[in-house]
Design a protein around this motif. Structure first.
Motif, PDB file in Angstrom:
ATOM      1  N   ALA A 174       0.827  -1.211   0.000  1.00 31.42           N
ATOM      2  CA  ALA A 174       0.000   0.000   0.000  1.00 31.42           C
ATOM      3  C   ALA A 174       0.858   1.256   0.000  1.00 31.42           C
ATOM      4  O   ALA A 174       0.550   2.230  -0.692  1.00 31.42           O
ATOM      5  N   ARG A 175       1.924   1.251   0.755  1.00 30.97           N
ATOM      6  CA  ARG A 175       2.780   2.441   0.829  1.00 30.97           C
ATOM      7  C   ARG A 175       3.412   2.745  -0.522  1.00 30.97           C
ATOM      8  O   ARG A 175       3.575   3.909  -0.896  1.00 30.97           O
TER       9      ARG A 175
ATOM     10  N   LEU B  70      -0.712   3.273   6.025  1.00 34.22           N
ATOM     11  CA  LEU B  70      -0.896   3.289   7.477  1.00 34.22           C
ATOM     12  C   LEU B  70      -2.181   2.576   7.884  1.00 34.22           C
ATOM     13  O   LEU B  70      -2.238   1.945   8.941  1.00 34.22           O
ATOM     14  N   VAL B  71      -3.223   2.672   7.046  1.00 33.41           N
ATOM     15  CA  VAL B  71      -4.454   1.926   7.328  1.00 33.41           C
ATOM     16  C   VAL B  71      -4.164   0.429   7.303  1.00 33.41           C
ATOM     17  O   VAL B  71      -4.622  -0.330   8.178  1.00 33.41           O
ATOM     18  N   ALA B  72      -3.396  -0.015   6.288  1.00 34.02           N
ATOM     19  CA  ALA B  72      -3.028  -1.432   6.214  1.00 34.02           C
ATOM     20  C   ALA B  72      -2.199  -1.834   7.424  1.00 34.02           C
ATOM     21  O   ALA B  72      -2.420  -2.902   8.015  1.00 34.02           O
ATOM     22  N   ALA B  73      -1.241  -0.993   7.806  1.00 37.11           N
ATOM     23  CA  ALA B  73      -0.404  -1.305   8.965  1.00 37.11           C
ATOM     24  C   ALA B  73      -1.237  -1.375  10.243  1.00 37.11           C
ATOM     25  O   ALA B  73      -1.049  -2.280  11.066  1.00 37.11           O
TER      26      ALA B  73
ATOM     27  N   HIS C  52       7.062   6.201  11.606  1.00 41.67           N
ATOM     28  CA  HIS C  52       5.672   6.128  12.059  1.00 41.67           C
ATOM     29  C   HIS C  52       5.528   5.389  13.395  1.00 41.67           C
ATOM     30  O   HIS C  52       4.414   5.298  13.926  1.00 41.67           O
ATOM     31  N   ALA C  53       6.614   4.856  13.916  1.00 39.71           N
ATOM     32  CA  ALA C  53       6.621   4.180  15.211  1.00 39.71           C
ATOM     33  C   ALA C  53       7.936   4.530  15.893  1.00 39.71           C
ATOM     34  O   ALA C  53       8.917   4.909  15.231  1.00 39.71           O
ATOM     35  N   PRO C  54       8.009   4.442  17.217  1.00 35.19           N
ATOM     36  CA  PRO C  54       9.260   4.753  17.916  1.00 35.19           C
ATOM     37  C   PRO C  54      10.435   3.970  17.343  1.00 35.19           C
ATOM     38  O   PRO C  54      10.322   2.776  17.053  1.00 35.19           O
TER      39      PRO C  54
ATOM     40  N   LEU D  79       7.704   0.237  10.240  1.00 31.68           N
ATOM     41  CA  LEU D  79       7.048   1.479  10.643  1.00 31.68           C
ATOM     42  C   LEU D  79       8.038   2.425  11.316  1.00 31.68           C
ATOM     43  O   LEU D  79       8.010   3.641  11.093  1.00 31.68           O
ATOM     44  N   ALA D  80       8.921   1.868  12.140  1.00 34.60           N
ATOM     45  CA  ALA D  80       9.941   2.697  12.800  1.00 34.60           C
ATOM     46  C   ALA D  80      10.918   3.265  11.777  1.00 34.60           C
ATOM     47  O   ALA D  80      11.348   4.416  11.880  1.00 34.60           O
TER      48      ALA D  80
END
Length: 612
Positions: free
Chosen positions: A100-101, A110-113, A337-339, A332-333
């Protein structure tokens, strides 16, 4: 100007040095064991979900069990083919998120994640509670302790995964092989039976087949199809965790994906054939799989082997999430988008922080549900359908952009799969909305908003740090090192020696509380300091209120304001105890000072540990 670099030792012939971490990665077989438990265990509740819906239309409705299962098997084939292509196109893992990205935009990614994160967390909670429910069904006396049993199983699985994904795979190969072997034996023996050998397990239990049978309509079949699609959860896990495989990673992951689809499809179709062959009717309190084992093998030792194998595999199927979610969090990190802590990897190729985060959130869900499966099931599988649909649409865009050989057929295949999984997502959400699915409907956008908030925060940090821009050349500034002290000791001497090595000027600072006895001790300490004469100025701070960290932080601020061209460092000496339990004996003065200085000043903090 020379630059010192540290590179791995060269290998003759210009080849890359061997990756010593490969032995901690998965083969196709161990990957199947580590990442397919969720999908394999779904045969314990997938066919039952179909039968329970069709039972609303009476015996005539149950006759559609095989057609519905064949439709699900066809969708499974589409998904396996799609995720096989996802593995090849996105070897860094991430599955639906990566697809998706790349092809549908960052927001859709992000919706998929978010859907995958929710699915993975719920899978752990549902798997553990279902396994413990099977145990308490066999031993009713344990029912009151089901929550503690759930937490114990979760702790066991977490501990195994912290040792490495290969170790977890090896630990679960035997239970997986026993379960799959037992199911195929059940199917093979059942195909040679003309009628049930035993119905002891269902005896005395009320049938849930409707007496007033309704018409078998499209809506009922769609609902049965959507409910049965719960058996497809976990199909995406291998594509999400491609980096966990040994080289060649893509080929090994594709083999594991195909093997998963073949084994799962054969088990689903075989069990649905037996359901029709034995004219099985669902009853309250007994699973469909238990009735099939009873009918095909008899109420004997083989029956209990299947029950215990099912119980164990259901509990262990949570391992699929421990294999897939940490890799997704790493991606994501990497994309901010994540720590960033989730991108760190420990030895044995373990994303330890992702494993621990999954364990903590899952434990909270278990406590919230009280270890009850029925509280969690309505929320389960919605997330994975959303991820399936997004991944299929993304692959359609992928084929259109690539336009390689046979791209139209591949795009048509993925487009049809997207339509089917999209319908399943809508039907499941609508039918389960009041039973708890509304929580997922709220949680999904909330999680996406959280990802975006993290990204904005990292953006502000990057801007303040000037990442991507050439910084000004480093230069030397006058340095002042402030050392908090409270008594004369070897630790004080070591701290002042280290401070003198770091800075142009060193000052010792001691806080004197307002109590009279403290004033007396402070004057005595000052006299001892003069007698010792270390060549370092001692500054006595006399605040009006009790406190240790704030007075020192206030002094640091005052020095920084009075000497703007000076780089201030606070060196905090601490004694490192010989044994771990002796940390309980420490007064934590160093931690208090460090916290106050870090919070209230821009000074550099250096904590010097003197090992006893």
């Amino acid at each position: 100007m020379s630059v010192l670099t540290t590179e791995p030792d060269a290998v003759p012939g210009g080849e890359e040095p061997p990756d010593t971490g490969e032995r901690h990665r998965l083969t196709a077989v161990t990957g199947l064991a580590a990442l397919s438990l969720d999908a394999m265990a779904s045969v314990a509740y997938g066919p039952e979900a179909i039968v329970l819906v069709l039972a609303g239309a009476g015996a005539r409705g149950l006759g559609f069990t095989l057609p519905v299962t064949l439709a699900i098997a066809a969708l499974l084939a589409v998904l396996v083919a799609s995720y096989r292509q996802v593995i090849a196109a996105f070897p860094d893992g991430g599955g639906a998120y990566a697809v998706a990205r790349a092809h549908l935009g960052a927001r859709t990614g992000l919706v998929a994640a978010a859907s995958l994160v929710l699915d993975y967390v719920l899978n752990v909670a549902v798997a553990v509670t279902a396994g413990v429910a099977a145990l308490t069904s066999a031993f009713p006396g344990l029912y009151g302790d089901r929550l503690w049993l759930c937490l114990a199983v979760l702790a066991l699985i977490t501990g195994v995964n912290l040792r490495g994904i290969v170790e977890s795979a090896r630990a679960f190969i035997v239970p997986t092989a026993v379960f799959v072997g037992a199911i195929f034996v059940l199917i093979a023996v059942g195909l040679f039976r003309d009628h049930p050998v035993s119905t002891a397990s269902a005896a005395g239990h009320a049938s849930v087949v409707a007496d007033n049978a309704t018409t078998v309509g499209t809506l009922l079949l769609l609902k049965a199809f959507a409910s049965g699609c719960a058996a497809l959860t976990g199909v995406e896990a291998i594509a999400n965790a491609v980096p966990s495989f040994r080289v060649p990673r893509t080929r090994r992951a594709q083999r594991a994906e195909i093997a998963l689809g073949a084994v799962l499809g054969l088990m689903l179709i075989g069990l649905s054939v037996l359901i029709g062959r034995f004219h099985l009717q669902p009853v309250a309190g007994v699973t469909v799989l238990a009735q099939l084992a009873d009918a095909a093998l008899g109420h004997n030792a083989a029956f209990y082997v299947i029950q215990f194998a099912t119980m164990i595999l259901l509990a262990l199927s949570a391992n699929t999430s421990f294999g897939g979610l940490p890799v997704l969090l790493k991606l994501l990190a990497r994309d901010d988008h994540a720590p960033h802590v989730f991108a760190l990897k420990a030895d044995r190729q373990v994303h330890r922080h992702g494993v621990l985060a999954l364990a903590v959130v899952s434990a909270a869900l278990l406590v919230f549900s009280g270890g009850d499966t029925n509280t969690l099931v309505p929320m389960f599988a919605i997330g994975v359908f959303v991820g399936f649909t997004i991944a299929q649409i993304g692959m359609v865009r992928h084929w259109r952009a690539e336009r390689g050989r046979g791209w139209r057929g591949k795009a048509l295949l993925n487009g049809g799969g997207a339509l089917l999984t999209g319908v399943a997502a809508v039907v499941v959400t609508a039918s389960k909305f009041t039973e708890g699915a509304w929580l997922i409907v709220l949680a999904l956008p909330a999680l996406v908003a959280a990802f975006e908030a993290v990204r904005r925060a990292y953006g502000r940090i990057d801007e303040r740090l000037g990442l991507g821009l050439l910084p000004r050349a480093p230069h030397r500034e006058r340095s002042l090192v402030i050392v908090p002290v409270s008594a004369l000791s070897r630790l004080t001497s070591e701290a002042l020696t280290a401070a003198a090595s770091l800075g142009d000027e060193v000052r010792a600072v001691s806080v004197c509380a307002p109590d009279p006895e403290d004033r007396v001790r402070a004057r005595a300490f000052a006299r001892s300091w003069r007698d010792w004469d270390p060549g370092v100025e001692l500054v006595l701070l006399t605040p009006e209120r009790h406190g240790l960290g704030r007075p020192i932080a206030a002094y640091v601020r005052a020095v920084a304001a009075a000497e703007p061209g000076t780089r201030v460092t606070v060196l905090i000496p601490e004694a490192g105890p010989e044994r771990l339990w002796q940390r309980l004996l420490q007064n934590q003065r160093g931690a208090v000072v460090a916290h106050a200085v870090r919070r209230e000043t821009d000074a550099v903090i250096c904590r010097l540990r003197f090992r006893l």
